[in-house]
Design a protein around this motif. Sequence first.
Motif, PDB file in Angstrom:
ATOM      1  N   MET A  15     -39.027  13.235 -33.007  1.00 41.92           N
ATOM      2  CA  MET A  15     -39.296  13.103 -31.570  1.00 41.92           C
ATOM      3  C   MET A  15     -38.979  11.693 -31.084  1.00 41.92           C
ATOM      4  O   MET A  15     -38.409  11.493 -30.019  1.00 41.92           O
ATOM      5  CB  MET A  15     -40.780  13.364 -31.319  1.00 41.92           C
ATOM      6  CG  MET A  15     -41.057  14.648 -30.614  1.00 41.92           C
ATOM      7  SD  MET A  15     -42.820  14.938 -30.612  1.00 41.92           S
ATOM      8  CE  MET A  15     -43.294  14.221 -29.080  1.00 41.92           C
ATOM      9  N   ILE A  58     -31.775  16.784 -34.029  1.00 42.51           N
ATOM     10  CA  ILE A  58     -32.666  17.934 -34.235  1.00 42.51           C
ATOM     11  C   ILE A  58     -32.406  18.585 -35.597  1.00 42.51           C
ATOM     12  O   ILE A  58     -33.334  18.946 -36.318  1.00 42.51           O
ATOM     13  CB  ILE A  58     -32.481  18.974 -33.105  1.00 42.51           C
ATOM     14  CG1 ILE A  58     -32.889  18.351 -31.776  1.00 42.51           C
ATOM     15  CG2 ILE A  58     -33.294  20.240 -33.374  1.00 42.51           C
ATOM     16  CD1 ILE A  58     -32.488  19.157 -30.564  1.00 42.51           C
ATOM     17  N   MET A  64     -38.177  21.609 -36.732  1.00 38.64           N
ATOM     18  CA  MET A  64     -37.813  21.478 -35.323  1.00 38.64           C
ATOM     19  C   MET A  64     -36.621  22.386 -35.009  1.00 38.64           C
ATOM     20  O   MET A  64     -36.586  23.052 -33.982  1.00 38.64           O
ATOM     21  CB  MET A  64     -37.477  20.009 -35.013  1.00 38.64           C
ATOM     22  CG  MET A  64     -37.228  19.718 -33.562  1.00 38.64           C
ATOM     23  SD  MET A  64     -38.741  19.825 -32.591  1.00 38.64           S
ATOM     24  CE  MET A  64     -39.379  18.158 -32.723  1.00 38.64           C
ATOM     25  N   SER A  65     -35.644  22.421 -35.924  1.00 37.55           N
ATOM     26  CA  SER A  65     -34.468  23.265 -35.701  1.00 37.55           C
ATOM     27  C   SER A  65     -34.879  24.726 -35.589  1.00 37.55           C
ATOM     28  O   SER A  65     -34.414  25.460 -34.713  1.00 37.55           O
ATOM     29  CB  SER A  65     -33.488  23.150 -36.871  1.00 37.55           C
ATOM     30  OG  SER A  65     -33.195  21.814 -37.112  1.00 37.55           O
ATOM     31  N   VAL A  68     -36.523  25.341 -32.231  1.00 36.33           N
ATOM     32  CA  VAL A  68     -35.549  25.359 -31.135  1.00 36.33           C
ATOM     33  C   VAL A  68     -34.856  26.719 -31.096  1.00 36.33           C
ATOM     34  O   VAL A  68     -34.699  27.333 -30.034  1.00 36.33           O
ATOM     35  CB  VAL A  68     -34.523  24.207 -31.292  1.00 36.33           C
ATOM     36  CG1 VAL A  68     -33.318  24.412 -30.386  1.00 36.33           C
ATOM     37  CG2 VAL A  68     -35.176  22.866 -30.994  1.00 36.33           C
ATOM     38  N   CYS A 115     -38.598  20.263 -27.667  1.00 37.83           N
ATOM     39  CA  CYS A 115     -38.861  19.356 -28.791  1.00 37.83           C
ATOM     40  C   CYS A 115     -40.177  18.597 -28.613  1.00 37.83           C
ATOM     41  O   CYS A 115     -40.919  18.401 -29.577  1.00 37.83           O
ATOM     42  CB  CYS A 115     -37.711  18.374 -28.981  1.00 37.83           C
ATOM     43  SG  CYS A 115     -36.228  19.205 -29.570  1.00 37.83           S
ATOM     44  N   GLY A 142     -42.979  19.286 -31.329  1.00 44.00           N
ATOM     45  CA  GLY A 142     -43.341  18.094 -32.100  1.00 44.00           C
ATOM     46  C   GLY A 142     -44.823  17.782 -31.957  1.00 44.00           C
ATOM     47  O   GLY A 142     -45.503  17.451 -32.934  1.00 44.00           O
TER      48      GLY A 142
END
Length: 293
Positions: free
Chosen positions: A23, A44, A50-51, A54, A88, A92
């Motif tokens: 982040m 990312i 995180m990926s 998303v 994100c 996060g």
Amino acid sequence: MTGDLKIKIQETIDFLPPIPAVMAELLVALNDKDIELEALSHIISKDPLMSMNVLKISNSAFYRLPNKVETVDRAVTLLGIKEITGICITCGTYQALKPSKNVETFDLHDFWRHSVTTGVVARRLSEELGILDHNVLYFLGLLHDVGKVILDRVAHETYKVVIQETLQENITIREVEKRLIGESHDVVGAWLMEKWRLPITFVDVAKYHHSVNETPEDNRAATAIISFADRLSWIHYAGLESNFDVTLLTEHGGYLFLEEVTDIIDEVDLGKFMRELDSANDEIDEMMKILQL
Ligand SMILES: [Fe+2]
Ligand SMILES: [Fe+2]
């Protein structure tokens, strides 16, 4: 203020977790006006969790994209910088505040459900009123109360009492938080966001969602929507929408400010709006599942 409360405030400040690395990197990159989409997806992609988030959110009913999104690159291209930032920041924060196993917490499922509901309601309101960025409001709603998670983690036993006393006595949770811990969740949530240097709208919404009139002008409309959505979300949660006296809602501080911004709010049939919130339940469930709450 007693010394005891001062200690608790210091403990709260010390508890604020550091910003997740991905982040921090993203926020720095976003400050660069010439940021390339490729650079964003590269950042990312370094974080598998995180990926994954998303991709899950890109493929959810939230965006209703016609085709399945298979890669982060594609998600970033399709959704653009603003949306990816919202996703994100939200994911996060959720990850950073997730308790490790064996940590006792207040009812986090209920808490996140309230947060997601506030986001969904805020987005619908902003669509109805035709103001602000609808999706950004969704993310602002998701994070408006994060200060509660922090207070609960810093002083779990005391926070149990805070919740009990708020339910038993006719006072606001903020008053009890201030009395027993020294500071309330709105201010504490803003401390976290300031520490992480999140965009100022996130900080202001967290800080002023219970005191809309004090919000700096730039973010007052967004804060008013979240504040009003917060109220509607509680009514929806309590299952009171069918026999709720909607005229009471028109006295709410958030509503009053929105009246100054747009006449359209007086044309919104609040009773109908509330009854239609049932149709948001699937969307709320889906987001809870994505975020594994
Ligand atoms: Fe709140
Ligand atoms: Fe709330």
